[in-house]
Design a protein around this motif. Sequence first.
Motif, short mmCIF file in Angstrom:
data_model
loop_
_atom_site.label_atom_id
_atom_site.label_comp_id
_atom_site.label_asym_id
_atom_site.label_seq_id
_atom_site.Cartn_x
_atom_site.Cartn_y
_atom_site.Cartn_z
N VAL A 1 0.87 -1.18 0.00
CA VAL A 1 0.00 0.00 0.00
C VAL A 1 0.91 1.23 0.00
O VAL A 1 1.65 1.45 0.95
N GLU B 1 1.32 5.26 -0.07
CA GLU B 1 0.56 6.48 0.23
C GLU B 1 1.45 7.49 0.92
O GLU B 1 2.45 7.13 1.55
N GLY C 1 0.82 5.43 6.71
CA GLY C 1 0.21 4.12 6.47
C GLY C 1 -1.25 4.06 6.89
O GLY C 1 -1.69 3.13 7.57
N TRP D 1 -3.23 1.61 4.61
CA TRP D 1 -2.60 0.34 4.99
C TRP D 1 -3.24 -0.20 6.28
O TRP D 1 -3.65 -1.36 6.34
N THR D 2 -3.37 0.66 7.29
CA THR D 2 -3.98 0.24 8.55
C THR D 2 -5.44 -0.17 8.33
O THR D 2 -5.90 -1.19 8.86
N SER E 1 3.56 -1.50 3.93
CA SER E 1 3.35 -0.06 3.69
C SER E 1 4.55 0.56 3.00
O SER E 1 5.70 0.36 3.41
N ASN F 1 5.66 4.34 2.24
CA ASN F 1 5.19 5.69 2.52
C ASN F 1 6.32 6.68 2.66
O ASN F 1 7.47 6.33 2.93
#
Lengths: 621, 344
Positions: free
Chosen positions: A577, A579, A583, A586-587, A599, A601
């Motif tokens: 994920v 972003e 995260g 993700w979470t 994650s 990030n």
Amino acid sequence: MSTETETSAATVETHKPSVEIGSAVIRFAGDSGDGMQLTGTQFTNTSAVFGNDISTLPDFPAEIRAPAGSLPGVSGFQINFGSHEIRTPGDQPDVLIAMNPAALKVNVGDLVEGGTIIVNEDSFQATNLDKAGYTENPLENGSLESFRVLKTPLTSLTLEAIKASGLDRKQGQRCKNFFALGIVYWMYDRPFDHTVNWIKSKFERNPSIVEANVAALKAGYYYAETTEIFTTHYSIRKANLAPGKYRNVTGNQAIALGAVTAMEKSGRELFYGSYPITPASDILHELARYKKFGVKTFQAEDEIAAIGAALGASFAGDLALTGTSGPGIALKSEFIGLAVMTELPLVIVNIQRGGPSTGLPTKTEQSDLFQAVYGRNGECPVPVLAPGTPGDCFWIAIEAFRIAMRYMTPVLILSDGYLANGSEPWMIPEINDIPDLCFPNATDPENFQPYSRDKETLARPWAVPGTPQLEHRIGGLEKQDITGNVSYDPQNHDYMVRLRAKKVAQITQDIPPTEIYGEPEGDALIVGWGGTHGAITSATELLRAKGLSVSSIQIRHINPLPPDLKDIFSRFKKVFVAEINMGQLWTLLRSTYLIDAISINQVRGKPFTIREISQQVESHL
Amino acid sequence: MTAKNDTGTLEINLNRKDFVSDQEVRWCPGCGDYAILAQMQKMVPNLGIPREKFVFVSGIGCSSRFPYYMNTFGFHTIHGRAPAVATGIKLANPDLKVFVITGDGDGLSIGGNHLIHCIRRNVDLTIVLFNNRIYGLTKGQFSPTSEMGKKTKSTPYGSVDNSINPLCVAIASEATFVARSIDIDTKHLGEILERAANHRGISFVEVYQNCNIFNDGAFTDFTERSKRSDHVLYLEDGQPMRFGKDKEKGIALRGMTPEIVEVGENHSVEDLLIHEETSPEPTLAYLLTRLNYPNFPVPVGVFRNVEKPEYSDLCQDQSRQAQEKEGKGNLEKLLHSGDTWTVT
């Protein structure tokens, strides 16, 4: 391909070699008063009209005019343009135009090795060098050896070029951005008449400014053509875009256009309540111009009043919109709760920026996802949508209004500074192809109950003041099922909390199947949302070109999540994920699907580069 | 009750009962709010407006339960924000008759910002501020209008806050209609509410309202029937400011300072201040807001009543003018505006 705008001139005969390339990334950088945003926008529009695919990244300081020549005052505009599909503003500039030492210092580190630097030699004097923190002149100490440095006395050349216009020295110097633009137009074989026309209409009332700016632009162009320091120029063919009519849009423009379209399609009047905040104010500026459409814009006394007035307008039957950035959402949260409780349609746009608190007002971030999904008191479900590109902001605005009215609910849009200010060629849709957004008001007094439900959507009726015999009262206190009367009954509260949750959860029935870029199964899936779409897709393309089994998806519906995600995740060995936060999606995905996602990030206030993503994914494979 | 609606053609037969909702009123027995509700329900049929066009908007607090008891459209919003919601309602549909019901905490503390901006815009709303000088719903903390030194649950040693005067705030915000009345002076209250409702633009009415649980008797020193004549100054437009059982006292100005004078040997009626509610300058109205018990009689009535362009009218005019000048908006044209190019 044909073009609506004339592009005939400026195919000036040139005797220097021309090299065809696929794409290029250039960055204009200077003082915040140097007109770099304008210069970048002109280059963008010319390239778009020329037929290239493009993506842009304006990057400017929060201060309107930081001290001249200082590092914090540097404003930049990056554009990636090419003959193939362009999804990001580019990882590293090939060419840097630096108007002063500070602009050089701030940006040189990003330049590709062997890249070209065009500097305004005139500005490399002791004071400016000092302000930029240079102890010696970088143009003379060999520190730029790994680049091709084209030293150009932009200020003096500009002053020479504009002599005939009669502008004084101070005014004349301001034209140097057009001189620089002229050089870059020559370098990339672009016609300059689009910009000439723009200058003429922009400064219509001031002929000497028109004359000076046009003179500077042309002088820059011919200077590059004739001087020996510019040896080669490059041509980039038109891109192979899907057939259709195009224009250039930024994300904020697209949201405004989407809102006006939704207004026309719904047969309602659009009400926009807002309070000035970076980077959302452009939506207000844009919509305020549309009075002739009957658009109502209300610049409120604060963020709270802006959403309050919008909610009031919604109660009275308008298509209601409010826009802001993260700190404004914090202030609006109580009203979002009231919109959930009173089940009124309202679209709330969050142009995310770096946080927390005032944070980085002009820089992009995706760190308000938790705020959007969870950030209110009580069990307070709100649908959340996220556009992936500037042009997608148009469609997401329409989708948000559709969900808001169909389900009688507030809807949050999570855009971000990058999408808001960045631009791309946007295929103008056929209005007739956009479905109607016709959700009529309740009018029938027989058995009218303010909190009765539509069987399919669980929406309550929209019964607006002025409708005979539908008088009723709503408010923030818990509602009795069906009657809408105030109720403190424990069973009723439990029921209503679950009902509101169910109403939002079942919006999944409207979410189309998730599109997968690449194979539907494999070793790795990169998941993204919002403005990282371009970087993730390009990273996926890069990894696939290396023979790796990588696919990617873009999540446009953050709440509720698309119903097919669980199945898609199960077909990949690893899920990433990516972003611009710590995260958050993700979470959310880990907790929702119990998957051990990884994650990727960063929170530097800048978009991902393609390599940032591809290298991290690759390191796990 | 018979009246005509805005088209002047349809007879509207509405009476007090038409405006009583089916909800049980839940204020404390003896609360001043009952009287204000009763006067409102009695007054609104006089306006000649169809019932469906009324909207009552409120914030949070005891007074803000008001909309539930009016059989009209109603919106019980959040603390302090009713003026913002009401502004949105009015802009969405300028045809509606919109009231804002608020209190001293709701309107002047948490919602002070919205109140002043709503007033300065001159939105066509009638704001009724129930001033009981206490937080009632949260059970007895001092409010922005509580007098300095007031002992409450949150100020056991006395409040050290200066208090705020609602009418001063309204006048400073350029309110075009400013008035005050008293919950138990029902006739006066009904008349003032009706005048406020008939004013085009913002109308602001402060009502002294007794909270018999947490601040009982806050106003009785001057509002009790037996004391009113000596301690309340009933403002009448164009009339000298007189009070007392036999109107034997009056307000005169010495320089810029008001003083109480006895009408008789030393002073004649001609020496008294003449009330002029339509004065374009708010100076006199402001001066009147400063008269306070016990040094002066407390003025009630209309302090200020002037005409100014109304906000929703101005907004509509702007749209109309844009359409006249530029033609009605065309979506096709809008989407295709700016530089465009075609890929074939």
